[in-house]
Design a protein around this motif. Sequence first.
Motif, PDB file in Angstrom:
ATOM      1  N   ILE A  68       0.803  -1.223   0.000  1.00 38.68           N
ATOM      2  CA  ILE A  68       0.000   0.000   0.000  1.00 38.68           C
ATOM      3  C   ILE A  68       0.838   1.277   0.000  1.00 38.68           C
TER       4      ILE A  68
ATOM      5  N   ALA B  10       1.444   0.692   6.563  1.00 36.29           N
ATOM      6  CA  ALA B  10       2.103  -0.543   6.071  1.00 36.29           C
ATOM      7  C   ALA B  10       3.228  -1.052   6.967  1.00 36.29           C
TER       8      ALA B  10
ATOM      9  N   PRO C  94       1.047   1.834  14.644  1.00 36.56           N
ATOM     10  CA  PRO C  94       1.058   3.142  15.315  1.00 36.56           C
ATOM     11  C   PRO C  94      -0.255   3.490  16.009  1.00 36.56           C
TER      12      PRO C  94
ATOM     13  N   ILE D 209      -3.571  -1.322  16.899  1.00 39.74           N
ATOM     14  CA  ILE D 209      -4.594  -2.327  16.567  1.00 39.74           C
ATOM     15  C   ILE D 209      -4.052  -3.683  17.017  1.00 39.74           C
TER      16      ILE D 209
ATOM     17  N   ILE E 288      -3.696  -6.569  15.968  1.00 40.87           N
ATOM     18  CA  ILE E 288      -3.818  -7.272  14.679  1.00 40.87           C
ATOM     19  C   ILE E 288      -3.760  -8.796  14.840  1.00 40.87           C
TER      20      ILE E 288
HETATM   21  S1  SF4 Z   1      -2.816  -1.942  10.779  1.00 41.14           S
HETATM   22 FE1  SF4 Z   1      -1.484  -0.509  11.857  1.00 41.14          FE
HETATM   23  S2  SF4 Z   1       0.564  -1.048  11.110  1.00 41.14           S
HETATM   24 FE2  SF4 Z   1      -0.868  -1.974   9.654  1.00 41.14          FE
HETATM   25  S3  SF4 Z   1      -1.152  -0.464   8.026  1.00 41.14           S
HETATM   26 FE3  SF4 Z   1      -2.759  -0.083   9.536  1.00 41.14          FE
HETATM   27  S4  SF4 Z   1      -1.925   1.469  10.924  1.00 41.14           S
HETATM   28 FE4  SF4 Z   1      -0.194   0.621   9.799  1.00 41.14          FE
END
Ligand code: SF4
Length: 454
Positions: free
Chosen positions: A149, A308, A364, A367, A369
């Motif tokens: 991205i 990213a 940043p 999240i 993830i």
């Molecule tokens: S999830 Fe967090 S680290 Fe990944 S692209 Fe989005 S802001 Fe950036």
Amino acid sequence: MKTVSHAAAAEIFIKDEPRTDWHDETLWFVRQKRDKAAHGLPEWELLRSWASQIKDNVLSNLDTYLIDFEKKAQANGIIVHWAADAEEHNKIMLNIIQKNKIQKIVKSKSMLTEECHLNEYLLKNGVEVVDTDLGERIVQFRNEPPSHIVLPAIHLKREDVSETFHKHLQTEKGNNDPQYLTEAARQHLRDKFIQSQLAITGVNFAIAETGGFVVCTNEGNADMGAHSAAIHIACMGFEKIIPKAAHLSVFLRLLARSATGQPVTTYSSHFHKPRPQQQLHIVIVDNGRTKQLARADFRNSLKCIRCAACFNTCPVYRKSGGHSYHTAVAGPIGAILNPNMDMKANADLPFASTLCGSCSNVCPVKIDIHQQLWKWRQVLAAEGYVATNKKIGMKVMAFVFSKPKLYQLAGKMGRWVMRTFPALIQNKFNPWYKQREMPTPPKQSFMEWYEKRR
Ligand code: SF4
């Protein structure tokens, strides 16, 4: 058209071992630059917490902020459109283009337009769009989607770019000099900017308080387009809203450092109203975001600012390449966002992860993830989108793991088979063996070793 699964596409990518290593190392280099930039700021963790909290507030008050933004933007002379999905977004764009009899269009990087497949839609309707981000122009020439991205052509080496430019821009064959190639692209794009009648840009941040928005690029191509064309259309997913202009200082500091390790993006351009005689439109798009907002376990993914950093750190992304994700937004965050859009088509993506947690560590906006990837796996299994052999395998393992005696017996048998009939394990029908060397089976299990020393 049937989509190739992540694992199958990755298998094709890793066949070219030197390219895979180079891809891996290049992205790791970007990750290290991010680390240096982040460690240079003592308040880094504080900024991450603030960003996360601001986005929490945004997600809980989206209705208010979006309406505030619309009112302010309209008062500034911006024409605001709302699109429920990709189709409506594309129709709105085509309508503006046709109404104004536009033929020459330039576009700077916008992942939303990739998500909506805008270029393909417009082309089907006889309208050609020129992507002006250098990486995007390269992949556009090659008829490929971006693979990253922030760095859309990161899967390509300079020899590939030279070949592509020789074919499309008639540059000297075999000349791989980056300066020569960039200059050729510059001259080619300069012409497109001068002729353009309409410019499309993305939006990094839209400010509810002012009705203005900010677009970040390193090449200045969004500004070139927006400043030379008579019509500017900015497209944004509705989660791009932030409450106040003061919050920009938090996000702009985080975005550039997380994306490329720069202290600030080269151009962070603020748009508030159209120039005299210019039309300025903004298209606010849902396209599945409301659905994601309603999923308690996954709503935080809408905090994403598309830096990213999670791509660059992910060992699976670095080794498998962006195209193996078969979606506009790849990488760890793509693996969370895309099953929401189409669970069946993207059921493979949450499994393209080691769950090591590195993505969550660098994000940043904090999240969670890897937790969400793990939760998606549970949702997909419950919804029946996991392969039958995997489901049976998991059931058998759960049963064996719950019976210590059976587990010990299975371990003993497994070690014996590996020692006595290695070909039963080390063969091409065993997918685990395909890319790995099997370990030498130990003489005894840990339990046996422990029992002896107790
Ligand atoms: S999830 Fe967090 S680290 Fe990944 S692209 Fe989005 S802001 Fe950036």
